[in-house]
Write a protein that holds these residues in place. Sequence first.
Motif, PDB file in Angstrom:
ATOM      1  N   LEU A 120      49.316  27.809  37.866  1.00 14.02           N
ATOM      2  CA  LEU A 120      49.768  28.514  39.032  1.00 14.02           C
ATOM      3  C   LEU A 120      48.867  29.873  38.912  1.00 14.02           C
ATOM      4  O   LEU A 120      48.075  30.368  39.733  1.00 14.02           O
ATOM      5  CB  LEU A 120      51.134  28.747  39.275  1.00 14.02           C
ATOM      6  CG  LEU A 120      51.264  29.479  40.645  1.00 14.02           C
ATOM      7  CD1 LEU A 120      50.848  28.775  41.682  1.00 14.02           C
ATOM      8  CD2 LEU A 120      52.861  29.664  40.999  1.00 14.02           C
ATOM      9  N   PRO A 121      49.231  30.688  37.881  1.00 10.80           N
ATOM     10  CA  PRO A 121      48.616  31.871  37.945  1.00 10.80           C
ATOM     11  C   PRO A 121      47.026  31.976  37.930  1.00 10.80           C
ATOM     12  O   PRO A 121      46.353  32.565  38.673  1.00 10.80           O
ATOM     13  CB  PRO A 121      49.001  32.802  36.570  1.00 10.80           C
ATOM     14  CG  PRO A 121      50.378  32.061  36.280  1.00 10.80           C
ATOM     15  CD  PRO A 121      50.432  30.684  36.898  1.00 10.80           C
ATOM     16  N   TRP A 124      41.814  31.534  43.596  1.00 15.04           N
ATOM     17  CA  TRP A 124      41.486  31.522  44.878  1.00 15.04           C
ATOM     18  C   TRP A 124      41.190  33.093  45.461  1.00 15.04           C
ATOM     19  O   TRP A 124      40.685  33.359  46.380  1.00 15.04           O
ATOM     20  CB  TRP A 124      42.890  31.199  45.667  1.00 15.04           C
ATOM     21  CG  TRP A 124      43.232  31.888  46.916  1.00 15.04           C
ATOM     22  CD1 TRP A 124      44.142  32.655  47.404  1.00 15.04           C
ATOM     23  CD2 TRP A 124      42.682  31.481  48.184  1.00 15.04           C
ATOM     24  NE1 TRP A 124      44.138  33.016  48.587  1.00 15.04           N
ATOM     25  CE2 TRP A 124      43.178  32.364  49.224  1.00 15.04           C
ATOM     26  CE3 TRP A 124      41.428  30.886  48.596  1.00 15.04           C
ATOM     27  CZ2 TRP A 124      42.708  32.206  50.277  1.00 15.04           C
ATOM     28  CZ3 TRP A 124      40.846  30.725  49.761  1.00 15.04           C
ATOM     29  CH2 TRP A 124      41.626  31.341  50.660  1.00 15.04           C
ATOM     30  N   ARG A 125      41.912  34.148  44.768  1.00 18.65           N
ATOM     31  CA  ARG A 125      41.749  35.489  45.103  1.00 18.65           C
ATOM     32  C   ARG A 125      40.296  35.919  44.718  1.00 18.65           C
ATOM     33  O   ARG A 125      39.722  36.610  45.334  1.00 18.65           O
ATOM     34  CB  ARG A 125      42.708  36.333  44.211  1.00 18.65           C
ATOM     35  CG  ARG A 125      42.951  37.827  44.455  1.00 18.65           C
ATOM     36  CD  ARG A 125      44.200  38.405  43.833  1.00 18.65           C
ATOM     37  NE  ARG A 125      43.763  38.238  42.323  1.00 18.65           N
ATOM     38  CZ  ARG A 125      44.682  37.646  41.644  1.00 18.65           C
ATOM     39  NH1 ARG A 125      45.646  37.371  41.990  1.00 18.65           N
ATOM     40  NH2 ARG A 125      44.421  37.656  40.346  1.00 18.65           N
ATOM     41  N   THR A 160      39.596  25.927  45.907  1.00 16.32           N
ATOM     42  CA  THR A 160      40.592  26.759  45.257  1.00 16.32           C
ATOM     43  C   THR A 160      41.712  27.086  46.310  1.00 16.32           C
ATOM     44  O   THR A 160      42.791  27.119  45.880  1.00 16.32           O
ATOM     45  CB  THR A 160      39.823  28.241  44.825  1.00 16.32           C
ATOM     46  OG1 THR A 160      39.491  28.688  46.173  1.00 16.32           O
ATOM     47  CG2 THR A 160      39.020  28.225  43.960  1.00 16.32           C
ATOM     48  N   LEU A 161      41.449  26.954  47.667  1.00 14.25           N
ATOM     49  CA  LEU A 161      42.561  27.094  48.377  1.00 14.25           C
ATOM     50  C   LEU A 161      43.364  26.190  48.433  1.00 14.25           C
ATOM     51  O   LEU A 161      44.829  26.085  48.543  1.00 14.25           O
ATOM     52  CB  LEU A 161      41.774  27.281  50.049  1.00 14.25           C
ATOM     53  CG  LEU A 161      43.010  27.141  51.096  1.00 14.25           C
ATOM     54  CD1 LEU A 161      43.667  28.529  51.257  1.00 14.25           C
ATOM     55  CD2 LEU A 161      42.461  26.976  52.383  1.00 14.25           C
ATOM     56  N   GLN A 164      45.654  32.418  55.228  1.00 15.64           N
ATOM     57  CA  GLN A 164      44.411  33.136  55.032  1.00 15.64           C
ATOM     58  C   GLN A 164      43.335  32.382  55.030  1.00 15.64           C
ATOM     59  O   GLN A 164      42.266  32.720  55.518  1.00 15.64           O
ATOM     60  CB  GLN A 164      44.637  33.697  53.631  1.00 15.64           C
ATOM     61  CG  GLN A 164      45.614  34.828  53.484  1.00 15.64           C
ATOM     62  CD  GLN A 164      46.104  35.127  51.983  1.00 15.64           C
ATOM     63  OE1 GLN A 164      45.449  34.574  51.246  1.00 15.64           O
ATOM     64  NE2 GLN A 164      46.929  36.177  51.855  1.00 15.64           N
ATOM     65  N   GLY A 165      43.544  31.173  54.671  1.00 13.41           N
ATOM     66  CA  GLY A 165      42.244  30.078  54.671  1.00 13.41           C
ATOM     67  C   GLY A 165      41.963  29.641  55.840  1.00 13.41           C
ATOM     68  O   GLY A 165      40.839  29.774  56.475  1.00 13.41           O
TER      69      GLY A 165
END
Lengths: 118, 387
Positions: free
Chosen positions: B13-14, B20-21, B28-29, B51-52
């Motif tokens: 997850l991280p 994504w960031r 990546t989304l 955001q996507g």
Amino acid sequence: MKEILQRLEGVPGVLGALVMTLDGVVVASVPPGVDHERSAAFLSAVLLSIEKSAEQLGLVPLQRLTLAATRGRLLLVPVGELALVVLADSTSDLGQALNEVAGLTRRLLRQSKIDVSS
Amino acid sequence: MGFLARSRDRLLLPRRLARWRDAPSTATLNDAVQTLLRLGDVERAWTIARQGIAKWKDDDFVREIYRIAGRAHAEHGLAAAQAEIQSRPTAAAFLKIARFSVLLRDVAAAFAALEECLRRFPASAAAHAALAELHEQRWLRDLAAADGRIVLAHLRKAWRLDGAEPTRPLRLAAFLARVGALRAALNVAEEVLHLHESQPDALSLRDSLARMVAAGVEAGSTPAEGEEDVESLLRQIEESGRVVGDPGDAARVARESERLRAFLPALRERTGCEKALVVEPKGHALDERGALGAGPLPALAASLARSAQFTVRRLDLGPLQSVTMVTTGGSLLLQRAQRCVVGVLLDQPEEIERGRTGLEELVAGRLPATPLVAARPAAARGAKDLR
């Protein structure tokens, strides 16, 4: 003919019934006091409006027409030169009514033949 | 999900969030949202999905991710609101249930939640306003006078219960204007301005309504004195089946028709029929490739829909829902969808049940949509009105 229609009155969900000519004249109806002429006139207009295109598409002869709305349903079954119309509420299962209609259609067909020949 | 898969997701997850960031892309989304959803972090997944969609609002893949995350968010919110009601029932919790039910397309549950809310909290202005909104959606679909009356009653009640909130009377004014009661709408807007002198929305609505009333008086369509008969206007709309002079009407119909046409390929697959079409309120028939032009099927579907709608309205049976025409040569099924009608032509009587289910699924938006291909030009809209 009225006796035949009265059989439909007891069916759950059925609010009324009528027999009309295809051009909208009421022959018999139940229950009394309801403006069946209006229903007959409008349904005759529906039949007239679709006649030509239905023929072109080969969608003939009509066996059954059902209009379902939020507060009720109309079922029209042509019987020879006449049509049997059932007005029902919008929630009940019309399976029993349809069975009755099938039986009544056969009886009406016999009766209309007798009427025509006599 | 198994323990190993969950552990793997937790480990990854991280890295997926960082990707994504640092390098936002649809891939990546998708990774970030799907991982968060699998781990049950629905709200974070929803934030990233939003955001996507803000970045790639026309991308079908992103829209699907957004839809999945949105559904999970609504289900999560609904469960939380239901738990809140179990422990401490409040009007706000019922409103949340209604909002999430609408997001999940369960309008019946939204109605039930709001009605229960008003039974327990009759002074909740927000519940009256929300019920007005639901009835307004239904009114826009069916144009039934009864729904219009309920919209007005709830908006007036919401206004009386909470006079400090100007948006509700402004919605009342906008609804009155929409049904053609311009002078009544103007009076409401002016009343709002007595309490909220510089409210910008009220000022702009008052000014535009004043111009419309002046033009209406000059044209003779608006009474020079006194308010319009709103009840009579609602009945006229119900009978004619359209909101005369509503500038957004054509655009709304076009959007709805386009949405429905995208489902036609799936409907054909589901029902086994060859011919499926959408009929717009003015009788114009289209399929997913464009306008169908003149022909017996478009003519039959349009006449049957128009005369059936007229008949059920005149017989006071409420707005039309469906028509089933069974003949020896085949069957035509029509299903009302907002302002349009969707139809299928079936060859065999045993296909009717499947056809009706397919149409109901289409109207509920449960069939997969196919992007429209403009193979035929959109012809001029038909002249006759459906209703």
